[in-house]
Structures are given as structure tokens and as C-alpha cells.
Scaffold this motif. Structure first.
Motif, PDB file in Angstrom:
ATOM      1  N   ALA B 425       0.792  -1.317   0.117  1.00  0.00           N
ATOM      2  CA  ALA B 425      -0.051   0.159   0.040  1.00  0.00           C
ATOM      3  C   ALA B 425       0.930   1.165   0.054  1.00  0.00           C
ATOM      4  N   CYS B 426       0.541   2.312  -0.702  1.00  0.00           N
ATOM      5  CA  CYS B 426       1.242   3.547  -0.659  1.00  0.00           C
ATOM      6  C   CYS B 426       0.936   4.533   0.675  1.00  0.00           C
ATOM      7  N   PRO B 427       1.507   5.418   0.858  1.00  0.00           N
ATOM      8  CA  PRO B 427       1.239   6.114   2.035  1.00  0.00           C
ATOM      9  C   PRO B 427      -0.204   6.782   1.991  1.00  0.00           C
ATOM     10  N   TYR B 431      -0.664  10.781   4.614  1.00  0.00           N
ATOM     11  CA  TYR B 431       0.738  11.471   4.179  1.00  0.00           C
ATOM     12  C   TYR B 431       0.787  12.283   3.101  1.00  0.00           C
ATOM     13  N   CYS B 432       0.212  11.884   1.870  1.00  0.00           N
ATOM     14  CA  CYS B 432       0.566  12.272   0.714  1.00  0.00           C
ATOM     15  C   CYS B 432      -0.305  13.390   0.259  1.00  0.00           C
ATOM     16  N   SER B 433       0.040  14.389  -0.308  1.00  0.00           N
ATOM     17  CA  SER B 433      -0.548  15.490  -0.727  1.00  0.00           C
ATOM     18  C   SER B 433      -1.445  15.444  -2.155  1.00  0.00           C
ATOM     19  N   LEU B 434      -1.016  14.406  -2.734  1.00  0.00           N
ATOM     20  CA  LEU B 434      -1.498  13.948  -4.023  1.00  0.00           C
ATOM     21  C   LEU B 434      -2.760  13.126  -3.962  1.00  0.00           C
ATOM     22  N   ALA B 435      -2.842  12.540  -2.992  1.00  0.00           N
ATOM     23  CA  ALA B 435      -3.887  11.224  -2.618  1.00  0.00           C
ATOM     24  C   ALA B 435      -5.233  11.633  -2.853  1.00  0.00           C
ATOM     25  N   ASN B 436      -6.178  10.703  -3.462  1.00  0.00           N
ATOM     26  CA  ASN B 436      -7.553  10.784  -3.338  1.00  0.00           C
ATOM     27  C   ASN B 436      -8.063   9.975  -2.232  1.00  0.00           C
ATOM     28  N   GLY B 468      -3.159   5.273  -3.673  1.00  0.00           N
ATOM     29  CA  GLY B 468      -4.281   6.288  -3.009  1.00  0.00           C
ATOM     30  C   GLY B 468      -4.499   7.134  -4.280  1.00  0.00           C
ATOM     31  N   CYS B 469      -4.113   7.075  -5.361  1.00  0.00           N
ATOM     32  CA  CYS B 469      -4.376   7.810  -6.579  1.00  0.00           C
ATOM     33  C   CYS B 469      -3.600   7.329  -7.555  1.00  0.00           C
ATOM     34  N   ILE B 470      -3.871   7.972  -8.973  1.00  0.00           N
ATOM     35  CA  ILE B 470      -3.612   7.277 -10.323  1.00  0.00           C
ATOM     36  C   ILE B 470      -1.788   7.382 -10.363  1.00  0.00           C
ATOM     37  N   ALA B 472       0.093   5.704  -8.600  1.00  0.00           N
ATOM     38  CA  ALA B 472       0.069   4.205  -8.559  1.00  0.00           C
ATOM     39  C   ALA B 472       1.352   3.826  -7.828  1.00  0.00           C
ATOM     40  N   CYS B 473       1.886   4.503  -6.771  1.00  0.00           N
ATOM     41  CA  CYS B 473       3.024   4.188  -5.978  1.00  0.00           C
ATOM     42  C   CYS B 473       2.737   3.072  -5.136  1.00  0.00           C
ATOM     43  N   GLY B 474       1.445   2.309  -5.081  1.00  0.00           N
ATOM     44  CA  GLY B 474       1.233   0.972  -4.652  1.00  0.00           C
ATOM     45  C   GLY B 474       1.068   0.093  -5.826  1.00  0.00           C
TER      46      GLY B 474
HETATM   47  S1  SF4 Z   1      -0.124   6.614  -5.005  1.00  0.00           S
HETATM   48 FE1  SF4 Z   1      -0.910   8.584  -5.023  1.00  0.00          FE
HETATM   49  S2  SF4 Z   1      -1.626   8.697  -3.014  1.00  0.00           S
HETATM   50 FE2  SF4 Z   1      -0.219   7.157  -3.066  1.00  0.00          FE
HETATM   51  S3  SF4 Z   1       1.623   7.892  -2.363  1.00  0.00           S
HETATM   52 FE3  SF4 Z   1       1.711   7.857  -4.674  1.00  0.00          FE
HETATM   53  S4  SF4 Z   1       0.800   9.994  -5.046  1.00  0.00           S
HETATM   54 FE4  SF4 Z   1       0.464   9.735  -2.974  1.00  0.00          FE
END
Ligand code: SF4
Ligand code: HEM
Lengths: 163, 562
Positions: B425-427, B431-436, B468-470, B472-474
Motif C-alpha cells: 500500500a502507498c502512504p 501522508y501524501c498531498s496528491l492522494a484521493n 491512493g491515487c492514479i 500508482a505508488c502502490g
Molecule cells: S499513489 Fe498517489 S496517494 Fe499514493 S503515495 Fe503515490 S501519489 Fe500519494
């Protein structure tokens, strides 16, 4: 900032001609890439340089290079690293031995990178003290990959010392 | 700290005085850059690429420092320093990432030069863990240990680490650039989801050769990398990679950061045209200058410590007896170990995914314990995996039971590697300002829901990946079940993808249908898994059942609760 060579201030003997200014008949001038033909037409003994944008394929300069004493590459922003590849290709593939001048807005922190890609002088719009540039040049003394400066490998692996 | 006469650290390159000089100069340089930023000589815009080149991100609440763990290898002394940093400068924990690094989430800018100095004291750094440059080179977590390995990829990973470090031409690329290298026919590095993926094997003359994949990646536009070159000779490795990155630097897009990765360039030009450009560049190069001489490779190889693999003749028998006597241990051995090339040894995976926990988070105390166990059981050597777990590579079989006991006592004995609980799982929005959306709570709920080890083992191999968003860090596209956070009118929703894989059977997961609200997502996945258990033939794995039957068979389970 004044013109910089190897961390030191240097007198600029070149006149940079803009897009639409008249071209002096004599003297050392740097023309924009679009006016290269015009510059070449000035006669074989008038020193000529050219400024290229980051999108110019340097191999287009090949026919003109024997007549060019200077190529100015442009950092439209410090983030655009294409000028590094252009400078390195000028040295490596086109065997250009004249001055390569970095113009635009490179950061002092990129100075060593520029030198190792074949840049010889820097003319930037930035304001910081020249000592910042000197320091950026001296602070790191080890590199881990070949460069156009042909630093000799020393001892282990890919390592070499910068002077 | 080791000195030049100390024994070489097992499994990784030993720094000498020259490497240390370089690192301390680099720390001094960053200290100076921080000073210039504080004085106002550098704007935040100008400082940003400099701090990123030193692993320092600005996140939602604080700075985040990402420390490089080159090819995932570190020593117990280094792990102890990370524990010290977690205690002194963070909130007592760190987070292992999918690119085999570790990051600290609560860092103060003013502290970073000191932290980097502490890291340098144990030959570590944060160089090029972010920014538009060549990032940490990742590698097989069982390198040098795996029974199926043809060639230890770490030597060449180290060479590429050195080559890419402060590369004068490639430090301001259009976008970040990730390289992975494997030496096994079983791809454990996701070679085809990297900007460059290298698969090494022994060549005809006894020197390695490489298959080179290019243009893979996840993010907004998931693309499977294409093979650019096969059988690349070792001596041309640096030259060929230079040629690829030069073409990318010259032609990669810079007008739109979402279209700036090399994958977009390869797609835009077409593989043939891209290959022609690379070949043209390669042909122009003075190959003598860039030649990777066998002597260079062997010199670097000689700086790697080699474990002395001596085990009693009955080590394997002892392990068999221990397994028979202790079913819980037996289960852990089934799920959390990997065959070693030496029959007296085995590789043990420490799960950093406790039931209901946050994937990849480790406390300072756990770091110290892992260091201690590495010293006692695996030559002081520790590996971080791209699944955010930790591996002790060379454990004597007759001593495995004792190791397991210590792990269980410390809450590090979860038997779930490769199973439902081994979630990436990504943060996310925590934590992340880009997250949805918040990825971590979904991971926690899923792992709590499937905590029963018997159930997990019955379900079998199943990779769940959450982003948590597109961006795709996860790696949700590469998950057997992928979960993507989306924003629907300000609410957190999750979209499911099925059928992705990062292994040899590489595939991009397909969206199964409309996104689900947060409170229905975990139930829907539970129904999906129940359906699979009904539909599977024999002990078929989820991914194979899915491939046999297609998405339609699972759609009802997700959208039409019984
Ligand atoms: S996938 Fe999106 S929400 Fe998750 S860490 Fe990367 S940028 Fe942030
Ligand atoms: C909160 C901090 C983070 C932010 C802001 C962030 C941002 C991003 C962005 C914008 C991308 C897309 C890049 C692109 O496609 O060009 C990306 C990709 C990626 N991120 Fe993150 N990320 C963060 C944390 C993490 C963490 C903690 C991990 C590992 C656990 C991670 C692993 C990755 C990976 C592996 C990719 C690669 C996708 C690819 O190469 O195609 N990121 N990240």
C-alpha cells in the motif's frame, strides 16, 4: 553575472547579436541559430559563434562547425538538462574543440556537471556571488563515470578524481 | 563503522576512503545548499531539485527523507543507525518502500544535514532517491542466495549505482528513471515495469550477458516494457545504457510531467524507431572510453563480502524434524522462506505486514532487533524487498526454528508472505498531498479480516496492491487484485482492477466496474475471494482462476451482494 571560465572571471570578447539586430561586418559575433547562414556569409576570417536552443539537434551544426569558434547552449530553465547532452555530443561526436558557453539560467550547483559535459564558459542571468560558483566547482573531488574531460580512472572500479 | 582493514560486509560493496571522501563532500555540499536556501539565495523552486537529489520531499505534514538502500542490501550497523535516526529525528519509526529504500516521514529541514552526516558515518546516503535522475537500482531480494539464480546481479547493480551517481549528463532528465536488475529466470524485480529492466545470465565466454527491457512503468499510463536488446555483452553495459538515457534526455517530453517518462517516448516513436536512435548513438560512441572492462567488474566484485556457508551435515534433517514437531513453525517455513543454493541454508522473509498493521512500517526497536538477528543468523546482512518486507538471506537450516521463535516473540513472525496479508500500500491520504483516498486503513482492514493464517494459506498466492491515487505508488495495476483510490464528489471511493502481475507472467490489471465507496470495499473483496474459492479447480491460484474464467465470473460477487 560576468563570464566565468574554470571558476574565474573572464573578459568577454564576443558580441551576442539578437534575433533582429543588424549583424556587424567584422569582429567576433554570436548569432542565433536561425541566423547561422547569415553569419557564415560574413567571410571566413570573421570569428563566428552560434546560440542554440535546447531542442536543436547538434548534428545540424556539423557543416558549419569548422567555421565556428563558439557554440552557446541554453538552459531555458535549470530543470531542462538537454544542454548537457548537446554539449557532450558536440565534444564527443562532432569533435568540437572551440568554446562551449552555457547561457540562460543554470544553477551554480550544476557547474561541475556542465564542465564534465564539455562546457567551458558560463554566462548566466543569475546574480549570486562568483564564489558560489567557484565552490560548486571545487566541493566534490570524486566522480564515478567517464566524461568528456577524460579524467583518468584511478584504482578501483569506475572511479576517477576531478581536478 | 568499518575501516579498510575490517572484514568486508557480506552482500554489498565495501566503501573505502575514496568513497567516504565523496560522501562527506556531498554532505558538506548539501549543508551549504540548505544555508543558501535559509539565507534566501535559493528560491524554493531552485532548492527543490537539490533537496530531491538528496532524498528530501515535502509532504502533507512535514519533510520526508528517503534513504537509499542500494539494491536493497544493508548491514546490521546500518540498520542500527536507521533506528537511531528514527528515535532521534522521527517519531520512532521508519517505512520500507517498494523500491527497497527506507523513508522517514517526520523530518525537519534543519536536521537533514546532520542526518545525512550520520548516514555517511555508516556509508549510507540519500543521493538520487528522488528527483528527475537515475534512482536507486533495485535488485532481486534473494540475490546471491536463491537456488534458481544464474548470476548474482548485485555486482552490476553496484556498478550501475556508481555510474549513475551524480552523472553529469543525466541529473536533470525529463523525469525520474528507474532501473531494476535480476539474475534469475524468475523475475522478482518486475523488470518489465521499469524504465530499464535488465535480466542477466552467464554468457558464452564466461562473462555475463544482459537482456535489456525498456519503457515499462506504472503510474497513470501502465505499460509493459519491451525488449530492446538481447545478449548485450557485459563490456557494453555502461555504453548501451548511456545511449538509451541520452536518447531519452534529448527527446523525452518536458512540456507535460505526466507524459515525460521514457515509456511515453518509446510509445510515441515506436519501438523500432526508438531502437534505431539508441543504436545510432551507440554506434557513434567511443566504446573504448565506456568499455566496462572485466578488471573493473572484478575489482568491484572483490569489495563484496562473501558469506562462509558452513552448516552441519544434518542441518536439513534438523529443520525437517523441527517442522514436524511444530505446526506453527512449519506453516511459517512454508510461507516465509525461499530455497537457498546451499542445501544447509535457507532464506527467511520477515513479514513487515502484521495483521491489521501498516505495510512496511517498522519501529526503532524492531530495527534494532532485526539488526541483532542479522548478526546472529545471517552474517550481519539484511535485505529490503520490493514487497516492503525484510529478508535474512543466509540462515542455517538447523538454526531456523530458534530464529523464528525470536521473530514471533517480537511480533515479526506473521506467516503471510505472498498471501492476502502481504499487501502493498502507498502512504495515501494519511501522508501524501496528491492522494484521493486513504490506502493504509483499507490495507489494515483487509489484513485484519484475513488474519487467520489457515484461511490465508488456503486462499494461496494472492497479491493485493493499493494506491491512493492514479500515480500508482502502490502498483495497483500489477496486483492480482488492485485497489485504486478515486475521488467522487469529495468522497473516497475505490476502484478494483483484477489480473495484474509483475512476475514472469507480467500483465496489467483490468478495471472490473464502477468504484466502490470506502465502507463497501473490504466486503466486496471478501466476496470476490469467496467466489474464487468456490470456482477454483483443485489448488489453482487466484490469478489462474481469473485468467481461466475472466472478469465476468467475479463481477456479480463484487456488485451484487447475496
Ligand atoms: S499513489 Fe498517489 S496517494 Fe499514493 S503515495 Fe503515490 S501519489 Fe500519494
Ligand atoms: C507521499 C509521498 C509520495 C508522493 C507525493 C509520490 C508521488 C508519486 C508520483 C507523482 C508518481 C508518478 C510518477 C510518474 O509516473 O512520473 C509516483 C510513482 C511511484 N511511486 Fe510514489 N509518491 C510518494 C510515496 C511513495 C512511496 C512511499 C512509495 C513506495 C512505497 C512510492 C513508490 C512509487 C513507485 C514505485 C512509483 C513508480 C511508478 C512507475 O515507476 O511507473 N511512492 N509517486
Amino acid at each position: 553575472m560576468p563570464l566565468l571560465e574554470n571558476g574565474h572571471i573572464k573578459d568577454d570578447t564576443w558580441v551576442t547579436v539578437t534575433e533582429d539586430a543588424p549583424l556587424p561586418a567584422t569582429g567576433a559575433v554570436i548569432v542565433p541559430f536561425a541566423r547561422l547562414e547569415e553569419g557564415l556569409a560574413r567571410g571566413a576570417d570573421a570569428p563566428l559563434g552560434v546560440t542554440i536552443g535546447p531542442d536543436v539537434d547538434v548534428s545540424l551544426l556539423r557543416p558549419a562547425l569548422p567555421r565556428l569558434g563558439l557554440v552557446a547552449v541554453t538552459f531555458t530553465t535549470f530543470r531542462d538538462g538537454r544542454a548537457f547532452t548537446q554539449a557532450r555530443a558536440l565534444r564527443e561526436h562532432l569533435s568540437f574543440t572551440g568554446e562551449i558557453r552555457a547561457t540562460g539560467k543554470p544553477l551554480p550547483d550544476q557547474y561541475e556537471f556542465m564542465l564534465r559535459c564539455g562546457v567551458t564558459t558560463v554566462q548566466t542571468e543569475r546574480a549570486e556571488d562568483i564564489s558560489v560558483w567557484q565552490q560548486a566547482h571545487e566541493i566534490i573531488s570524486v566522480a564515478y563515470q567517464p566524461s568528456v574531460l577524460h579524467e583518468r580512472r584511478q584504482g578501483l572500479g569506475l572511479r576517477r578524481f576531478l581536478s | 563503522m568499518s575501516t579498510d582493514t575490517a572484514p568486508l560486509p557480506v552482500g554489498r560493496y565495501a566503501y573505502d576512503q575514496v568513497d567516504r571522501t565523496f560522501l562527506s563532500q556531498r554532505v558538506a555540499q548539501f549543508r551549504e545548499q540548505v544555508n543558501r536556501r535559509v539565507k534566501g539565495d535559493l528560491s524554493e523552486d531552485e532548492f527543490k531539485p537539490l533537496r530531491l537529489m538528496n532524498g528530501l520531499y515535502l509532504q502533507l505534514h512535514a519533510y520526508m527523507l528517503r534513504v537509499a538502500v542500494p539494491y536493497g542490501m544493508m548491514g546490521s550497523d546500518q540498520m542500527r543507525m536507521l533506528a537511531h535516526i528514527a528515535r532521534t529525528y522521527d517519531r520512532d519509526y521508519g517505512h520500507f518502500t517498494t523500491r527497497q529504500n527506507i523513508q522517514f516521514n517526520w523530518i525537519r529541514l534543519e536536521d537533514t544535514p546532520d542526518i545525512l552526516q550520520h548516514l555517511a558515518d555508516v556509508d549510507m546516503h540519500a543521493i538520487q532517491t528522488s528527483g528527475n535522475c537515475i534512482r536507486n537500482v533495485t535488485c532481486d531480494e534473494f540475490a546471491g542466495a536463491a537456488a534458481d539464480e544464474l548470476l548474482d546481479p548485485r555486482i552490476h547493480a553496484e556498478i550501475l549505482r556508481q555510474w549513475s551517481t551524480l552523472h553529469p549528463e543525466f541529473s536533470f532528465l525529463p523525469r525520474k528513471f528507474k532501473i531494476a536488475i535480476s539474475g534469475s529466470p524468475h523475475d522478482r524485480v518486475a523488470a518489465r515495469f521499469h524504465d530499464i529492466g535488465l535480466v542477466a545470465r552467464p554468457g558464452a565466454q564466461g562473462r555475463p550477458v544482459f537482456d535489456v527491457f525498456v519503457g515499462g512503468g506504472l503510474g497513470r499510463t501502465p505499460i509493459i516494457g519491451v525488449q530492446l536488446r538481447d545478449n548485450l555483452p557485459e563490456e557494453d553495459l555502461v555504453a548501451y545504457l548511456e545511449a538509451i538515457v541520452r536518447v531519452y534526455n534529448a527527446y523525452g517530453r518536458r512540456d507535460n510531467m505526466y507524459k515525460a517518462r521514457i515509456k511515453i517516448l518509446v510509445q510515441a516513436l515506436g519501438v523500432e524507431a526508438f531502437r534505431e536512435k539508441v543504436d545510432a548513438e551507440f554506434a557513434l560512441m567511443d566504446r573504448a572510453d565506456y568499455r566496462l572492462d572485466p578488471a573493473i567488474v572484478d575489482g568491484i566484485r572483490a569489495r563484496f563480502g562473501i558469506p562462509e556457508l558452513v552448516a552441519p551435515a544434518d542441518a536439513a534433517q534438523k529443520l525437517a524434524a523441527d517442522r514436524k514437531a511444530d505446526p506453527a513453525f512449519d506453516r511459517w517455513v512454508r510461507t516465509n522462506t525461499h530455497p537457498h543454493r546451499n542445501d544447509g541454508f535457507i532464506s527467511a522473509v520477515i513479514s513487515i505486514k502484521p495483521d491489521g498493521g501498516i505495510p512496511g512500517d517498522v519501529t526503532a526497536d524492531q530495527m534494532d532487533l532485526i539488526a541483532e538477528l542479522a548478526d546472529g543468523w545471517s552474517f550481519g546482512e539484511i535485505r529490503v524487498t520490493h514487497m516492503q518486507n525484510v529478508v535474512l538471506g543466509h540462515v542455517r537450516k538447523d538454526r531456523l526454528h530458534e530464529l523464528w521463535g525470536k521473530l514471533v516473540a517480537a511480533g515479526l513472525g506473521t506467516p503471510n508472505i505472498g498471501l492476502v496479508g502481504d499487501i502493498i500500500a502507498c502512504p495515501g491520504l494519511d501522508y501524501c498531498s496528491l492522494a484521493n483516498a486513504r490506502s493504509i486503513p483499507i490495507a489494515q482492514k483487509l489484513s485484519a479480516r484475513f488474519a487467520d493464517p489457515e484461511l490465508q494459506e488456503r486462499i494461496g498466492r494472492l497479491h493485493i496492491n493499493i494506491s491512493g491515487c492514479i500515480n500508482a505508488c502502490g502498483h495497483h495495476h500489477a496486483g492480482h487484485i488492485g485497489i485504486l483510490g478515486v475521488d467522487k464528489r469529495g468522497e473516497e471511493f475505490f476502484q478494483l482492477t483484477l489480473g495484474g502481475s509483475a512476475a514472469n507472467d507480467v500483465a496489467i490489471g483490468q478495471i472490473i466496474g464502477p468504484a466502490l465507496p470506502e465502507d463497501e470495499t473490504v466486503d466486496a473483496i471478501a466476496r470476490l475471494i469467496d467466489t474464487y474459492l468456490v470456482l477454483r479447480q483443485g489448488d489453482e491460484q487466484f490469478i489462474d482462476t481469473y485468467r481461466r474464467l475472466g472478469a465476468a465470473s467475479f463481477k456479480d460477487a463484487v456488485y451484487a451482494p447475496a
